[in-house]
Design a protein around this motif. Structure first.
Motif, PDB file in Angstrom:
ATOM      1  N   LEU A 318       0.822  -1.207   0.000  1.00 23.20           N
ATOM      2  CA  LEU A 318       0.000   0.000   0.000  1.00 23.20           C
ATOM      3  C   LEU A 318       0.864   1.269   0.000  1.00 23.20           C
ATOM      4  O   LEU A 318       0.920   1.997   0.983  1.00 23.20           O
ATOM      5  N   PRO A 319       1.530   1.567  -1.127  1.00 19.68           N
ATOM      6  CA  PRO A 319       2.260   2.832  -1.223  1.00 19.68           C
ATOM      7  C   PRO A 319       1.286   4.014  -1.129  1.00 19.68           C
ATOM      8  O   PRO A 319       0.095   3.881  -1.453  1.00 19.68           O
ATOM      9  N   GLN A 320       1.790   5.168  -0.727  1.00 16.84           N
ATOM     10  CA  GLN A 320       0.922   6.317  -0.495  1.00 16.84           C
ATOM     11  C   GLN A 320       0.095   6.733  -1.717  1.00 16.84           C
ATOM     12  O   GLN A 320      -1.098   7.025  -1.578  1.00 16.84           O
ATOM     13  N   PRO A 321       0.656   6.769  -2.943  1.00 14.91           N
ATOM     14  CA  PRO A 321      -0.177   7.143  -4.100  1.00 14.91           C
ATOM     15  C   PRO A 321      -1.373   6.217  -4.293  1.00 14.91           C
ATOM     16  O   PRO A 321      -2.466   6.679  -4.648  1.00 14.91           O
ATOM     17  N   LEU A 322      -1.186   4.921  -4.049  1.00 11.95           N
ATOM     18  CA  LEU A 322      -2.286   3.970  -4.202  1.00 11.95           C
ATOM     19  C   LEU A 322      -3.328   4.183  -3.110  1.00 11.95           C
ATOM     20  O   LEU A 322      -4.540   4.164  -3.377  1.00 11.95           O
ATOM     21  N   VAL A 323      -2.879   4.413  -1.874  1.00 14.39           N
ATOM     22  CA  VAL A 323      -3.809   4.679  -0.765  1.00 14.39           C
ATOM     23  C   VAL A 323      -4.657   5.903  -1.074  1.00 14.39           C
ATOM     24  O   VAL A 323      -5.888   5.887  -0.917  1.00 14.39           O
ATOM     25  N   GLU A 324      -4.011   6.977  -1.529  1.00 15.90           N
ATOM     26  CA  GLU A 324      -4.742   8.216  -1.798  1.00 15.90           C
ATOM     27  C   GLU A 324      -5.727   8.055  -2.948  1.00 15.90           C
ATOM     28  O   GLU A 324      -6.847   8.582  -2.894  1.00 15.90           O
ATOM     29  N   ALA A 325      -5.339   7.320  -3.982  1.00 15.75           N
ATOM     30  CA  ALA A 325      -6.234   7.109  -5.125  1.00 15.75           C
ATOM     31  C   ALA A 325      -7.461   6.300  -4.725  1.00 15.75           C
ATOM     32  O   ALA A 325      -8.592   6.614  -5.121  1.00 15.75           O
ATOM     33  N   ILE A 326      -7.257   5.260  -3.908  1.00 12.23           N
ATOM     34  CA  ILE A 326      -8.384   4.439  -3.454  1.00 12.23           C
ATOM     35  C   ILE A 326      -9.291   5.245  -2.530  1.00 12.23           C
ATOM     36  O   ILE A 326     -10.518   5.170  -2.614  1.00 12.23           O
ATOM     37  N   ALA A 327      -8.682   6.029  -1.640  1.00 19.28           N
ATOM     38  CA  ALA A 327      -9.472   6.852  -0.718  1.00 19.28           C
ATOM     39  C   ALA A 327     -10.336   7.856  -1.476  1.00 19.28           C
ATOM     40  O   ALA A 327     -11.493   8.100  -1.108  1.00 19.28           O
ATOM     41  N   GLN A 328      -9.790   8.444  -2.540  1.00 22.56           N
ATOM     42  CA  GLN A 328     -10.561   9.383  -3.354  1.00 22.56           C
ATOM     43  C   GLN A 328     -11.731   8.692  -4.043  1.00 22.56           C
ATOM     44  O   GLN A 328     -12.830   9.255  -4.144  1.00 22.56           O
ATOM     45  N   LEU A 329     -11.513   7.480  -4.520  1.00 24.63           N
ATOM     46  CA  LEU A 329     -12.601   6.694  -5.121  1.00 24.63           C
ATOM     47  C   LEU A 329     -13.723   6.472  -4.114  1.00 24.63           C
ATOM     48  O   LEU A 329     -14.907   6.625  -4.433  1.00 24.63           O
ATOM     49  N   CYS A 330     -13.335   6.112  -2.915  1.00 26.62           N
ATOM     50  CA  CYS A 330     -14.335   5.840  -1.874  1.00 26.62           C
ATOM     51  C   CYS A 330     -15.108   7.102  -1.514  1.00 26.62           C
ATOM     52  O   CYS A 330     -16.334   7.060  -1.314  1.00 26.62           O
ATOM     53  N   GLN A 331     -14.410   8.213  -1.420  1.00 31.60           N
ATOM     54  CA  GLN A 331     -15.077   9.482  -1.106  1.00 31.60           C
ATOM     55  C   GLN A 331     -16.074   9.839  -2.211  1.00 31.60           C
ATOM     56  O   GLN A 331     -17.194  10.292  -1.942  1.00 31.60           O
ATOM     57  N   LYS A 332     -15.693   9.627  -3.448  1.00 32.55           N
ATOM     58  CA  LYS A 332     -16.561   9.929  -4.588  1.00 32.55           C
ATOM     59  C   LYS A 332     -17.835   9.112  -4.549  1.00 32.55           C
ATOM     60  O   LYS A 332     -18.917   9.603  -4.893  1.00 32.55           O
ATOM     61  N   HIS A 333     -17.742   7.863  -4.097  1.00 30.66           N
ATOM     62  CA  HIS A 333     -18.893   6.952  -4.104  1.00 30.66           C
ATOM     63  C   HIS A 333     -19.578   6.850  -2.736  1.00 30.66           C
ATOM     64  O   HIS A 333     -20.490   6.038  -2.568  1.00 30.66           O
ATOM     65  N   GLY A 334     -19.132   7.650  -1.769  1.00 31.38           N
ATOM     66  CA  GLY A 334     -19.772   7.649  -0.458  1.00 31.38           C
ATOM     67  C   GLY A 334     -19.581   6.367   0.319  1.00 31.38           C
ATOM     68  O   GLY A 334     -20.485   5.925   1.036  1.00 31.38           O
ATOM     69  N   ILE A 335     -18.398   5.774   0.212  1.00 28.60           N
ATOM     70  CA  ILE A 335     -18.110   4.488   0.856  1.00 28.60           C
ATOM     71  C   ILE A 335     -17.360   4.725   2.161  1.00 28.60           C
ATOM     72  O   ILE A 335     -16.429   5.536   2.217  1.00 28.60           O
ATOM     73  N   LYS A 336     -17.740   4.023   3.197  1.00 30.86           N
ATOM     74  CA  LYS A 336     -17.016   4.130   4.477  1.00 30.86           C
ATOM     75  C   LYS A 336     -15.655   3.452   4.346  1.00 30.86           C
ATOM     76  O   LYS A 336     -15.522   2.404   3.706  1.00 30.86           O
ATOM     77  N   VAL A 337     -14.641   4.057   4.987  1.00 34.56           N
ATOM     78  CA  VAL A 337     -13.269   3.565   4.889  1.00 34.56           C
ATOM     79  C   VAL A 337     -12.647   3.524   6.281  1.00 34.56           C
ATOM     80  O   VAL A 337     -12.749   4.481   7.049  1.00 34.56           O
ATOM     81  N   HIS A 354      -5.793   9.526   5.947  1.00 32.24           N
ATOM     82  CA  HIS A 354      -6.550  10.733   6.276  1.00 32.24           C
ATOM     83  C   HIS A 354      -8.049  10.531   6.092  1.00 32.24           C
ATOM     84  O   HIS A 354      -8.495   9.821   5.187  1.00 32.24           O
ATOM     85  N   ASN A 355      -8.814  11.159   6.984  1.00 30.62           N
ATOM     86  CA  ASN A 355     -10.282  11.226   6.868  1.00 30.62           C
ATOM     87  C   ASN A 355     -10.948   9.850   6.882  1.00 30.62           C
ATOM     88  O   ASN A 355     -11.986   9.651   6.252  1.00 30.62           O
ATOM     89  N   MET A 356     -10.361   8.915   7.615  1.00 24.09           N
ATOM     90  CA  MET A 356     -10.955   7.599   7.743  1.00 24.09           C
ATOM     91  C   MET A 356     -12.158   7.641   8.696  1.00 24.09           C
ATOM     92  O   MET A 356     -12.235   8.492   9.582  1.00 24.09           O
ATOM     93  N   ASP A 357     -13.079   6.710   8.528  1.00 23.20           N
ATOM     94  CA  ASP A 357     -14.184   6.587   9.482  1.00 23.20           C
ATOM     95  C   ASP A 357     -13.706   5.988  10.803  1.00 23.20           C
ATOM     96  O   ASP A 357     -14.313   6.222  11.845  1.00 23.20           O
ATOM     97  N   LEU A 358     -12.600   5.237  10.750  1.00 23.71           N
ATOM     98  CA  LEU A 358     -12.019   4.654  11.964  1.00 23.71           C
ATOM     99  C   LEU A 358     -10.573   4.295  11.700  1.00 23.71           C
ATOM    100  O   LEU A 358     -10.248   3.727  10.661  1.00 23.71           O
ATOM    101  N   ILE A 359      -9.692   4.624  12.653  1.00 24.73           N
ATOM    102  CA  ILE A 359      -8.336   4.086  12.667  1.00 24.73           C
ATOM    103  C   ILE A 359      -8.097   3.471  14.041  1.00 24.73           C
ATOM    104  O   ILE A 359      -8.626   3.934  15.045  1.00 24.73           O
ATOM    105  N   THR A 360      -7.280   2.396  14.087  1.00 24.96           N
ATOM    106  CA  THR A 360      -7.123   1.642  15.344  1.00 24.96           C
ATOM    107  C   THR A 360      -5.652   1.350  15.639  1.00 24.96           C
ATOM    108  O   THR A 360      -5.248   0.187  15.721  1.00 24.96           O
TER     109      THR A 360
END
Length: 487
Positions: A318-337, A354-360
């Motif tokens: 999970l390199p940072q560019p891939l994490v950010e791209a997936i997170a943007q996809l989820c935000q666009k589709h209203g998916i919890k992350v 960033h901006n996760m619904d939960l981190i542990t």
């Protein structure tokens, strides 16, 4: 107000102790070590700026129950007034107060008293400072869970409804797959040639770990569809992964990278203790072409996903560019992350999610991310929240349980609570965090309150550590634990 023995060094601590958590216990035990007797002033309900969930008498009883506390009393007085009356040898406050205005300093200076700031030291086990209380005979102790449930209106019928709604969810888990190998044996003794423990192996077992077992837990807890995205090597551990994941009824997208072995962790154990762990892993980031392949496949199915889980062990999937791209996809589709990023033998940074619904994160992972060895749990949680902006943060504390931080970003406030480690006789702690993340995330995805979600997560983790090896938790076992926790 109490009478103190003038011949002894008296240490004074004042606070709300709204929900007594390990950070409080550590500070108080540190304070006790600074003198001969520890006096704690507990603010009354009327003296608190924010309404307490726990009444003043119960807060006083909890503080009094600590082994390190010699005297405790309720007060509506200011810190200066209490110092003036008691004239303690020292006042102890959290490290976070070191750069703030401390009005009691002037009163202390008048007679040579000290103001000491305790750090966030976390290597000691806070449980040792609690006075021994009788416990129920089963492995799970629900006494504090019941108080938590009352504070947050957690009801069994609501939890039952949550589990029913989970059955409609589609979940995608992405991260490192790990194969956990356990070699059980008998410890023969110490080698006469060199100081080495000698063991005779008699049994070998393998389990799926990492993102794979997180996906397995989610499916076993009732999710309708679970997809696993990961990268494996062209090796026997990779073949084992492909065969085993099918048995979990998880749909897999396993990408082959011949430059990376499938992570394999071998534990040598004797008498329920791990003697040695050997990790066969590589930590270089996957190639950009492979990142693009993964992102392309996720893009095609993301509209069908309700929840996405980053299960990051920091081995390069999970390199940072891939994490950010997936997170943007989820935000666009209203998916919890949600995200978990482990720092153990490897180095990770949970704050990059960033901006996760939960981190542990664990406490160590939190301190590593912030480069902060000093502050207490509350300040640590607040600083990580400002950096990563999660909707919910849970800091896991091993056998001390969990510290819960629910921020309100609109008015820069928060609400904290804690839950203990429920299973006092854990056989194998591996998988507790995975199971907690799985159950809590599913609950949040169907709009359970954070308090309900973390109640379920704590129960799930406690059930998980009761047996050797990380295997998917049965929904029946979780339902039984829920029922017993309300008796």
């Amino acid at each position: 107000m109490v009478q103190i023995d003038a011949s002894k060094k008296c240490i004074l601590v004042q606070g709300n102790f709204d929900v007594l958590h390990p950070g409080h216990i550590r500070l108080l035990s540190f304070a006790r070590a600074c003198g001969d007797q520890l006096v704690v002033a507990v603010n009354t309900d009327s003296a608190m700026e924010v309404k307490s969930r726990v009444n003043e008498q119960h807060r006083l009883e909890m503080v009094t129950s600590l082994e390190c506390v010699d005297h405790a009393f309720l007060t509506s007085d200011s810190a200066q007034a209490i110092v003036e009356k008691l004239k303690p040898y020292a006042v102890v406050k959290g490290k976070e107060f070191e750069c703030r205005d401390n009005p009691e300093q002037l009163t202390l200076d008048k007679y040579g008293g000290k103001l000491i700031f305790g750090s966030g030291e976390f290597e000691s086990n806070a449980e040792q400072y609690i006075k021994k209380r009788s416990r129920i005979t089963s492995n799970l102790d629900f006494s504090e869970m019941q108080e938590y449930a009352k504070r947050h209106n957690v009801e069994p019928e609501n939890l039952e409804s949550v589990l029913n709604q989970v059955k409609d969810l589609s979940v995608l888990v992405i991260g490192e797959v790990i194969v956990d190998e356990y070699i059980q044996g008998t410890a023969v003794g110490m080698s006469q040639e060199d100081p080495t423990i000698v063991m005779t192996p008699n049994k070998t077992e393998k389990f799926l770990g990492g993102a794979a077992i997180t996906a397995g837990h989610i499916k076993s807890l009732g999710a309708q569809k679970v997809s696993l995205f990961s990268v494996i090597g062209n090796d026997s551990a990779g073949e084992y992964t492909k065969q085993k994941i099918v048995k979990y009824s998880v749909e897999d997208e396993l990408f082959i990278d011949a430059t990376r072995p499938t992570p394999l962790k071998t534990r040598y154990r004797a008498s329920n203790k791990t003697l040695l762990r050997v990790n066969q892993v590589r930590q270089h980031k996957i190639a950009k072409e492979l990142q693009n392949d993964i992102l392309g496949k996720i893009t095609k199915i993301i509209h069908k996903v309700d929840l996405l889980v980053f299960s990051d062990f920091n081995y390069g999937v999970l390199p940072q560019p891939l994490v950010e791209a997936i997170a943007q996809l989820c935000q666009k589709h209203g998916i919890k992350v949600v995200a978990d990023s482990q720092t153990s033998s490897q180095v990770g940074d949970i704050s990059r999610y960033h901006n996760m619904d939960l981190i542990t994160p664990t406490e160590r992972e939190t301190r590593v991310a912030l480069n902060n060895p000093d502050d207490g749990l509350v300040i640590l949680a607040d600083k990580l929240t400002h950096r990563a902006k999660p909707k919910n943060l849970v800091i896991t504390l091993g056998d001390e349980g969990i510290f819960i931080h629910v921020p309100n970003h609109l008015n820069n406030s928060w609400e904290n609570d804690k839950l203990p480690a429920l299973n006092r006789n854990a056989v194998d702690p591996a998988g507790a965090g995975d199971c907690f993340l799985a159950a809590s995330s599913l609950a949040l995805c169907v709009n359970a309150s954070p308090w309900e979600a973390f109640y379920l997560g704590s129960l799930a983790a406690a059930c998980q550590v009761g047996s050797l090896g990380n295997t998917p938790l049965s929904i029946n076992m979780l339902e039984q634990a829920i029922s017993e926790s309300f008796k």
